[in-house]
Scaffold this motif. Structure first.
Motif, PDB file in Angstrom:
ATOM      1  N   LEU A   1       0.832  -1.244  -0.160  1.00  0.00           N
ATOM      2  CA  LEU A   1       0.050  -0.046   0.076  1.00  0.00           C
ATOM      3  C   LEU A   1       0.830   1.244  -0.047  1.00  0.00           C
ATOM      4  CD1 LEU A   1      -2.776  -0.883   2.548  1.00  0.00           C
ATOM      5  CD2 LEU A   1      -2.816  -0.838  -0.083  1.00  0.00           C
ATOM      6  N   LEU A   2       1.973   1.213   0.790  1.00  0.00           N
ATOM      7  CA  LEU A   2       2.920   2.348   0.706  1.00  0.00           C
ATOM      8  C   LEU A   2       3.772   2.340  -0.686  1.00  0.00           C
ATOM      9  CD1 LEU A   2       4.359   2.016   4.414  1.00  0.00           C
ATOM     10  CD2 LEU A   2       2.624   3.842   3.450  1.00  0.00           C
ATOM     11  N   GLY A   3       3.502   1.497  -1.629  1.00  0.00           N
ATOM     12  CA  GLY A   3       4.256   1.390  -3.010  1.00  0.00           C
ATOM     13  C   GLY A   3       5.734   0.748  -3.160  1.00  0.00           C
ATOM     14  N   ARG A   4       5.824   0.328  -2.107  1.00  0.00           N
ATOM     15  CA  ARG A   4       7.125  -0.573  -1.621  1.00  0.00           C
ATOM     16  C   ARG A   4       6.801  -2.107  -2.243  1.00  0.00           C
ATOM     17  NH1 ARG A   4      11.548   2.285  -1.625  1.00  0.00           N
ATOM     18  NH2 ARG A   4      12.291   0.534  -0.430  1.00  0.00           N
ATOM     19  N   ILE A   5       6.348  -2.238  -3.354  1.00  0.00           N
ATOM     20  CA  ILE A   5       5.853  -3.444  -3.979  1.00  0.00           C
ATOM     21  C   ILE A   5       6.913  -4.724  -3.867  1.00  0.00           C
ATOM     22  CG2 ILE A   5       4.728  -4.750  -5.886  1.00  0.00           C
ATOM     23  CD1 ILE A   5       3.185  -1.912  -6.645  1.00  0.00           C
ATOM     24  N   PRO A   6       8.065  -4.481  -4.339  1.00  0.00           N
ATOM     25  CA  PRO A   6       9.131  -5.437  -4.332  1.00  0.00           C
ATOM     26  C   PRO A   6       9.254  -5.900  -2.940  1.00  0.00           C
ATOM     27  CG  PRO A   6       9.948  -3.850  -5.819  1.00  0.00           C
ATOM     28  CD  PRO A   6       8.667  -3.326  -5.203  1.00  0.00           C
ATOM     29  N   ALA A   7       9.639  -5.109  -1.938  1.00  0.00           N
ATOM     30  CA  ALA A   7       9.605  -5.347  -0.425  1.00  0.00           C
ATOM     31  C   ALA A   7       8.457  -5.984  -0.026  1.00  0.00           C
ATOM     32  CB  ALA A   7      10.031  -4.026   0.325  1.00  0.00           C
ATOM     33  N   GLY A   8       7.274  -5.713  -0.372  1.00  0.00           N
ATOM     34  CA  GLY A   8       6.308  -6.470   0.110  1.00  0.00           C
ATOM     35  C   GLY A   8       5.880  -7.914  -0.428  1.00  0.00           C
ATOM     36  N   ALA A   9       6.292  -7.798  -1.799  1.00  0.00           N
ATOM     37  CA  ALA A   9       6.141  -9.140  -2.452  1.00  0.00           C
ATOM     38  C   ALA A   9       7.159 -10.122  -1.914  1.00  0.00           C
ATOM     39  CB  ALA A   9       6.474  -9.088  -3.647  1.00  0.00           C
ATOM     40  N   VAL A  10       8.437  -9.686  -1.204  1.00  0.00           N
ATOM     41  CA  VAL A  10       9.335 -10.680  -0.769  1.00  0.00           C
ATOM     42  C   VAL A  10       8.986 -11.083   0.641  1.00  0.00           C
ATOM     43  CG1 VAL A  10      11.685 -10.682   0.503  1.00  0.00           C
ATOM     44  CG2 VAL A  10      11.374  -9.819  -2.022  1.00  0.00           C
ATOM     45  N   VAL A  11       8.305 -10.143   1.466  1.00  0.00           N
ATOM     46  CA  VAL A  11       7.828 -10.424   2.920  1.00  0.00           C
ATOM     47  C   VAL A  11       6.675 -11.538   2.526  1.00  0.00           C
ATOM     48  CG1 VAL A  11       6.692  -9.619   4.836  1.00  0.00           C
ATOM     49  CG2 VAL A  11       8.854  -8.392   3.856  1.00  0.00           C
ATOM     50  N   ALA A  12       5.778 -11.185   1.788  1.00  0.00           N
ATOM     51  CA  ALA A  12       4.796 -11.920   1.336  1.00  0.00           C
ATOM     52  C   ALA A  12       5.308 -13.309   0.980  1.00  0.00           C
ATOM     53  CB  ALA A  12       3.921 -11.530   0.284  1.00  0.00           C
ATOM     54  N   LEU A  13       6.219 -13.574   0.196  1.00  0.00           N
ATOM     55  CA  LEU A  13       6.782 -14.780  -0.343  1.00  0.00           C
ATOM     56  C   LEU A  13       7.102 -15.712   0.919  1.00  0.00           C
ATOM     57  CD1 LEU A  13       8.979 -14.082  -3.409  1.00  0.00           C
ATOM     58  CD2 LEU A  13       7.088 -15.810  -3.090  1.00  0.00           C
ATOM     59  N   LEU A  14       7.758 -14.950   2.056  1.00  0.00           N
ATOM     60  CA  LEU A  14       8.298 -15.684   2.978  1.00  0.00           C
ATOM     61  C   LEU A  14       7.131 -16.084   3.990  1.00  0.00           C
ATOM     62  CD1 LEU A  14      11.307 -13.409   4.093  1.00  0.00           C
ATOM     63  CD2 LEU A  14      11.480 -15.579   2.978  1.00  0.00           C
ATOM     64  N   ALA A  15       6.231 -15.252   3.985  1.00  0.00           N
ATOM     65  CA  ALA A  15       5.113 -15.721   4.701  1.00  0.00           C
ATOM     66  C   ALA A  15       4.249 -16.953   4.257  1.00  0.00           C
ATOM     67  CB  ALA A  15       4.207 -14.295   4.958  1.00  0.00           C
ATOM     68  N   ALA A  16       4.120 -16.921   3.047  1.00  0.00           N
ATOM     69  CA  ALA A  16       3.344 -17.699   2.364  1.00  0.00           C
ATOM     70  C   ALA A  16       4.097 -19.081   2.191  1.00  0.00           C
ATOM     71  CB  ALA A  16       3.088 -17.193   0.770  1.00  0.00           C
ATOM     72  N   CYS A  17       5.413 -19.146   2.189  1.00  0.00           N
ATOM     73  CA  CYS A  17       5.976 -20.449   2.171  1.00  0.00           C
ATOM     74  C   CYS A  17       5.980 -21.111   3.672  1.00  0.00           C
ATOM     75  CB  CYS A  17       7.556 -20.199   2.050  1.00  0.00           C
ATOM     76  SG  CYS A  17       7.816 -19.691   0.247  1.00  0.00           S
TER      77      CYS A  17
END
Length: 137
Positions: A66-82
């Motif tokens: 939401l803050l526009g930091r999409i790559p960082a959010g995607a990396v954190v989301a990948l870790l959480a999803a795994c």
């Protein structure tokens, strides 16, 4: 897609994961019970200790997106999803015990949310990789 997967993942953690008699427990109560009963050490003990932080990681990923930091959010989301997808898969594959059995709803929703989240995160990262000049706009 990324945020929707994260929301489904988090919702799944609050749905029933464990049935014991007529009582059901969500993933957090089940993890706490396992820590008290088994007193596991090593990797399992560590995984159970950090499980509540998966929800916080999902919230952080959504905030970053939401803050526009999409790559960082995607990396954190990948870790959480795994992490959450692994836990959901293990819970679904667990053999029933005489008095305790896994409930399918919570792990299935968590696993589905993790799968959608993985796809969304990979799409965000690949789109960013294909068009690196977007960050300068």
């Amino acid at each position: 897609m990324l945020v929707g997967g994260l929301v489904a993942l988090v919702v799944g953690t609050f749905l029933p994961w464990l049935r014991s008699g007529s009582a059901t427990r969500n993933s957090y109560a089940a993890g706490g019970a396992l820590r008290r009963i088994l007193d596991p050490g090593g990797a399992l003990g560590g995984a159970l200790a950090v499980w509540p932080f998966v929800t916080l990681a999902c919230a952080a990923a959504i905030a970053l997106v939401l803050l526009g930091r999409i790559p960082a959010g995607a990396v954190v989301a990948l870790l959480a999803a795994c992490a959450a997808g692994s836990a959901g898969a293990v819970a679904l594959a667990a053999a029933p015990r005489p008095y305790v059995r896994a409930a399918a709803l919570g792990p299935a929703v968590t696993l589905a949310g993790a799968a959608v989240c993985l796809l969304g995160a990979l799409a965000c990262l690949l789109a960013r990789h294909r068009h690196p000049d977007r960050s300068s706009r």
